[in-house]
Every structure is written in C-alpha cells, then in structure tokens.
Design a protein around this motif. Structure first.
Motif, PDB file in Angstrom:
ATOM      1  N   VAL A  89       0.605  -1.220  -0.073  1.00  0.00           N
ATOM      2  CA  VAL A  89      -0.048  -0.029  -0.161  1.00  0.00           C
ATOM      3  C   VAL A  89       0.715   1.317   0.042  1.00  0.00           C
ATOM      4  O   VAL A  89       0.600   2.304  -0.662  1.00  0.00           O
ATOM      5  N   ALA A  90       1.896   1.144   0.703  1.00  0.00           N
ATOM      6  CA  ALA A  90       2.612   2.441   0.962  1.00  0.00           C
ATOM      7  C   ALA A  90       3.226   2.643  -0.519  1.00  0.00           C
ATOM      8  O   ALA A  90       3.472   3.835  -1.033  1.00  0.00           O
ATOM      9  N   THR A 132       2.036   9.044  -7.121  1.00  0.00           N
ATOM     10  CA  THR A 132       2.287  10.264  -7.227  1.00  0.00           C
ATOM     11  C   THR A 132       3.015  11.001  -8.582  1.00  0.00           C
ATOM     12  O   THR A 132       3.291  11.940  -8.804  1.00  0.00           O
ATOM     13  N   GLY A 133       3.602   9.571  -9.229  1.00  0.00           N
ATOM     14  CA  GLY A 133       4.338   9.989 -10.471  1.00  0.00           C
ATOM     15  C   GLY A 133       5.672  10.150 -10.188  1.00  0.00           C
ATOM     16  O   GLY A 133       6.193  10.586 -11.329  1.00  0.00           O
ATOM     17  N   ALA A 134       6.095  10.035  -9.183  1.00  0.00           N
ATOM     18  CA  ALA A 134       7.845  10.460  -8.842  1.00  0.00           C
ATOM     19  C   ALA A 134       8.476   9.481  -9.738  1.00  0.00           C
ATOM     20  O   ALA A 134       9.592  10.001 -10.143  1.00  0.00           O
TER      21      ALA A 134
END
Length: 70
Positions: free
Chosen positions: A22-23, A30-32
């Motif tokens: 989940v984390a 976020t698309g990071a």
C-alpha cells in the motif's frame, strides 16, 4: 509513508528494497518514478511479492507469541 505495523504484504521494487504494498503503491501513484529510499529513478514500477520477508516476519511473530506464553 512510514507504517507503524508489521508489513503484511511486503513487495520488492526495482530498487531492490522492500516496501509495504500500500505504501509503495501510494508513492508510485504520485508519478515520482523514483525510489523512496534512494530517490534514484526506478527502472520500472513492477512490484514483486517478497515471500522471504513475509516468512521471516511470520516466524518472528510466532516466536514472540511463544515467548509471551512461555
């Protein structure tokens, strides 16, 4: 995201580190596109179950339960 419980669905990301599913999914959403641990670009966003870590956690929890009953 840092979780305060034992991971129940540990996965390994392309950076070689293990995360709670989940984390890391929230991080990736976020698309990071980077590793939350190293901040380096991830080669891919595949998440593989970390069965070895899951087994180690289960063994440790069982050991602690036996010690309490002791």
């Amino acid at each position: 995201m840092i979780l305060s419980t034992y991971p129940t669905t540990s996965v390994m990301a392309a950076d070689g580190y293990s995360y709670e599913r989940v984390a890391i999914e929230q991080w990736l959403a976020t698309g990071a596109g980077t590793s939350p641990k190293t901040n380096e670009l991830l080669e891919n966003e595949k998440l593989l179950p970390n069965k070895a870590l899951k087994a180690l956690i289960a063994d440790e929890l069982e050991r602690r339960a036996r010690a309490r009953l002791g």
